[in-house]
Design a protein around this motif. Sequence first.
Motif, PDB file in Angstrom:
ATOM      1  N   GLN A 160       0.705  -0.997  -0.172  1.00 48.00           N
ATOM      2  CA  GLN A 160       0.079  -0.095  -0.004  1.00 48.00           C
ATOM      3  C   GLN A 160       0.836   1.130  -0.143  1.00 48.00           C
ATOM      4  OE1 GLN A 160      -0.540  -2.619   2.163  1.00 48.00           O
ATOM      5  NE2 GLN A 160      -2.234  -3.421   0.943  1.00 48.00           N
ATOM      6  N   ARG A 161       2.080   1.087   0.523  1.00 45.21           N
ATOM      7  CA  ARG A 161       2.958   2.248   0.445  1.00 45.21           C
ATOM      8  C   ARG A 161       3.945   2.559  -0.675  1.00 45.21           C
ATOM      9  NH1 ARG A 161       6.193   0.887   5.589  1.00 45.21           N
ATOM     10  NH2 ARG A 161       7.716   2.502   4.789  1.00 45.21           N
ATOM     11  N   ALA A 162       3.825   1.409  -1.542  1.00 46.76           N
ATOM     12  CA  ALA A 162       4.644   1.328  -2.702  1.00 46.76           C
ATOM     13  C   ALA A 162       4.596   2.413  -3.620  1.00 46.76           C
ATOM     14  CB  ALA A 162       4.652  -0.051  -3.281  1.00 46.76           C
ATOM     15  N   ALA A 163       3.282   2.895  -3.948  1.00 49.33           N
ATOM     16  CA  ALA A 163       3.030   3.755  -5.049  1.00 49.33           C
ATOM     17  C   ALA A 163       3.812   4.991  -4.815  1.00 49.33           C
ATOM     18  CB  ALA A 163       1.539   3.935  -5.132  1.00 49.33           C
ATOM     19  N   ASN A 164       3.813   5.316  -3.745  1.00 50.24           N
ATOM     20  CA  ASN A 164       4.667   6.792  -3.484  1.00 50.24           C
ATOM     21  C   ASN A 164       6.093   6.751  -2.912  1.00 50.24           C
ATOM     22  OD1 ASN A 164       2.281   8.308  -4.128  1.00 50.24           O
ATOM     23  ND2 ASN A 164       1.361   8.058  -2.438  1.00 50.24           N
ATOM     24  N   ALA A 165       6.486   5.417  -3.090  1.00 51.92           N
ATOM     25  CA  ALA A 165       7.881   5.200  -2.206  1.00 51.92           C
ATOM     26  C   ALA A 165       9.014   5.669  -3.192  1.00 51.92           C
ATOM     27  CB  ALA A 165       7.981   3.611  -1.798  1.00 51.92           C
ATOM     28  N   LYS A 166      10.021   6.185  -2.521  1.00 51.77           N
ATOM     29  CA  LYS A 166      11.311   6.441  -3.357  1.00 51.77           C
ATOM     30  C   LYS A 166      12.091   5.300  -3.554  1.00 51.77           C
ATOM     31  CE  LYS A 166      11.484  11.163  -1.067  1.00 51.77           C
ATOM     32  NZ  LYS A 166      12.181  12.078  -0.252  1.00 51.77           N
ATOM     33  N   PRO A 167      13.142   5.167  -4.467  1.00 53.72           N
ATOM     34  CA  PRO A 167      13.987   4.014  -4.584  1.00 53.72           C
ATOM     35  C   PRO A 167      14.576   3.575  -3.208  1.00 53.72           C
ATOM     36  CG  PRO A 167      14.259   5.834  -6.123  1.00 53.72           C
ATOM     37  CD  PRO A 167      13.260   6.298  -5.338  1.00 53.72           C
ATOM     38  N   TYR A 168      14.724   2.314  -2.931  1.00 52.26           N
ATOM     39  CA  TYR A 168      15.200   1.770  -1.882  1.00 52.26           C
ATOM     40  C   TYR A 168      14.654   2.117  -0.397  1.00 52.26           C
ATOM     41  CZ  TYR A 168      18.656   0.830  -5.610  1.00 52.26           C
ATOM     42  OH  TYR A 168      18.980   0.255  -6.848  1.00 52.26           O
ATOM     43  N   GLU A 169      13.613   2.800  -0.563  1.00 51.71           N
ATOM     44  CA  GLU A 169      12.835   3.288   0.571  1.00 51.71           C
ATOM     45  C   GLU A 169      12.642   2.236   1.820  1.00 51.71           C
ATOM     46  OE1 GLU A 169       8.813   5.518   2.344  1.00 51.71           O
ATOM     47  OE2 GLU A 169       9.837   5.850   0.145  1.00 51.71           O
ATOM     48  N   PHE A 170      12.507   0.972   1.025  1.00 48.94           N
ATOM     49  CA  PHE A 170      12.088  -0.359   1.955  1.00 48.94           C
ATOM     50  C   PHE A 170      13.236  -1.113   2.347  1.00 48.94           C
ATOM     51  CE2 PHE A 170       7.274  -0.454   0.141  1.00 48.94           C
ATOM     52  CZ  PHE A 170       7.094   0.780   0.542  1.00 48.94           C
ATOM     53  N   ARG A 171      14.396  -0.607   2.243  1.00 50.66           N
ATOM     54  CA  ARG A 171      15.430  -1.464   2.633  1.00 50.66           C
ATOM     55  C   ARG A 171      15.378  -1.729   3.895  1.00 50.66           C
ATOM     56  NH1 ARG A 171      21.057   1.011  -0.654  1.00 50.66           N
ATOM     57  NH2 ARG A 171      20.844  -0.461  -2.411  1.00 50.66           N
ATOM     58  N   ARG A 172      15.087  -1.027   4.826  1.00 52.74           N
ATOM     59  CA  ARG A 172      15.351  -1.212   6.340  1.00 52.74           C
ATOM     60  C   ARG A 172      14.173  -2.172   6.741  1.00 52.74           C
ATOM     61  NH1 ARG A 172      14.213   3.700  10.651  1.00 52.74           N
ATOM     62  NH2 ARG A 172      12.239   3.392   9.654  1.00 52.74           N
ATOM     63  N   ASP A 173      13.173  -2.107   6.021  1.00 51.69           N
ATOM     64  CA  ASP A 173      12.099  -3.034   6.251  1.00 51.69           C
ATOM     65  C   ASP A 173      11.855  -4.256   5.771  1.00 51.69           C
ATOM     66  OD1 ASP A 173      10.046  -0.919   7.787  1.00 51.69           O
ATOM     67  OD2 ASP A 173      10.231   0.165   5.718  1.00 51.69           O
ATOM     68  N   PHE A 174      12.421  -4.477   4.632  1.00 50.13           N
ATOM     69  CA  PHE A 174      12.260  -5.861   3.737  1.00 50.13           C
ATOM     70  C   PHE A 174      13.787  -6.370   3.512  1.00 50.13           C
ATOM     71  CE2 PHE A 174      10.737  -8.768   0.416  1.00 50.13           C
ATOM     72  CZ  PHE A 174       9.668  -9.205   1.361  1.00 50.13           C
ATOM     73  N   SER A 175      14.877  -5.513   3.393  1.00 53.53           N
ATOM     74  CA  SER A 175      16.126  -6.236   2.938  1.00 53.53           C
ATOM     75  C   SER A 175      16.342  -7.359   3.957  1.00 53.53           C
ATOM     76  CB  SER A 175      16.928  -5.088   2.768  1.00 53.53           C
ATOM     77  OG  SER A 175      17.130  -4.391   1.858  1.00 53.53           O
ATOM     78  N   PRO A 176      16.248  -7.165   5.131  1.00 52.90           N
ATOM     79  CA  PRO A 176      16.369  -8.512   5.859  1.00 52.90           C
ATOM     80  C   PRO A 176      15.724  -9.654   5.913  1.00 52.90           C
ATOM     81  CG  PRO A 176      16.393  -6.312   7.485  1.00 52.90           C
ATOM     82  CD  PRO A 176      15.907  -6.103   6.005  1.00 52.90           C
ATOM     83  N   VAL A 177      14.383  -9.281   5.187  1.00 51.49           N
ATOM     84  CA  VAL A 177      13.641 -10.500   4.781  1.00 51.49           C
ATOM     85  C   VAL A 177      14.490 -11.069   3.710  1.00 51.49           C
ATOM     86  CG1 VAL A 177      11.278 -11.160   3.971  1.00 51.49           C
ATOM     87  CG2 VAL A 177      11.340  -9.566   5.667  1.00 51.49           C
ATOM     88  N   LEU A 178      14.823 -10.496   2.706  1.00 47.51           N
ATOM     89  CA  LEU A 178      15.357 -10.910   1.560  1.00 47.51           C
ATOM     90  C   LEU A 178      16.658 -11.721   2.234  1.00 47.51           C
ATOM     91  CD1 LEU A 178      15.095  -7.948  -1.146  1.00 47.51           C
ATOM     92  CD2 LEU A 178      13.648 -10.083  -1.113  1.00 47.51           C
ATOM     93  N   SER A 179      17.429 -11.172   2.696  1.00 52.55           N
ATOM     94  CA  SER A 179      18.565 -11.996   3.063  1.00 52.55           C
ATOM     95  C   SER A 179      18.453 -13.150   4.018  1.00 52.55           C
ATOM     96  CB  SER A 179      19.431 -10.851   4.316  1.00 52.55           C
ATOM     97  OG  SER A 179      20.552 -11.688   4.719  1.00 52.55           O
ATOM     98  N   SER A 180      17.523 -13.170   4.705  1.00 43.49           N
ATOM     99  CA  SER A 180      17.013 -14.390   5.435  1.00 43.49           C
ATOM    100  C   SER A 180      16.539 -15.640   4.311  1.00 43.49           C
ATOM    101  CB  SER A 180      16.043 -14.355   6.382  1.00 43.49           C
ATOM    102  OG  SER A 180      15.482 -15.469   7.089  1.00 43.49           O
ATOM    103  N   LEU A 181      15.831 -15.222   3.546  1.00 45.61           N
ATOM    104  CA  LEU A 181      15.365 -15.935   2.564  1.00 45.61           C
ATOM    105  C   LEU A 181      16.347 -16.664   1.635  1.00 45.61           C
ATOM    106  CD1 LEU A 181      11.784 -14.387   1.612  1.00 45.61           C
ATOM    107  CD2 LEU A 181      12.135 -16.595   2.982  1.00 45.61           C
TER     108      LEU A 181
END
Length: 220
Positions: A94-115
């Motif tokens: 829901q936040r993605a439409a107005n998000a800036k490049p790499y704005e979700f790194r803190r929220d989702f990059s750890p998930v990517l690393s774990s997976l």
Amino acid sequence: MPLLYACVACNSVVLADHADVVGNFEAATLQILGRTDSSKQSRHTYTVKQYNYHVMTTDGFTFLAIAEKDFPMRISFAFLEKVKQRFFSGALPQRAANAKPYEFRRDFSPVLSSLILQHNKTRDIDGMSDLHGQVEDVKGVMNENIDKILQRGENLENLERKTSELHLNANRFQTKAVRLRRRMWWQNQKVVVSLVIIGIILAGIVALVICWQEGVFKKK
């Protein structure tokens, strides 16, 4: 032969990513995102040098994973499916439409690393048998070969069309050459006839002058 890099993007904007090794993955990812239609639901693979770029798209989002060529495709797409599930399970879409490049790194990059770590540890993470995985890999290679055959067919059609055009141009050139040869022949004939006439006239004039000097035309 592990997964090396993964990212989540909205349209062509990378929201979060993670790399297990150092590499120029971001530049290559941006090039692939630039030619990917994320509005359609699809999954495909690009092969560049020693890497496979696996892409899954849905509802304007693109999930991308980079792995070495020997890494099974089925595990790569199982990984992307798991990334998609984790991403859509929260409030980030829901936040993605107005998000800036790499704005979700803190929220989702750890998930990517774990997976990535989880899927690199096992070759059966998707719950399929090794035999089924081999079939999927063969299917991927067959699809790639079919694409190459179709592309080769298009190249043959282009070659045939160009050959026909060259043949047509050669016929036109030959026709023009024959016409030009005929025109030059007639021009040469006209020049020859003109020279003959001029020669006859000059010979007549010379004969008249000689006759006049000899007194041929004087009254006796």
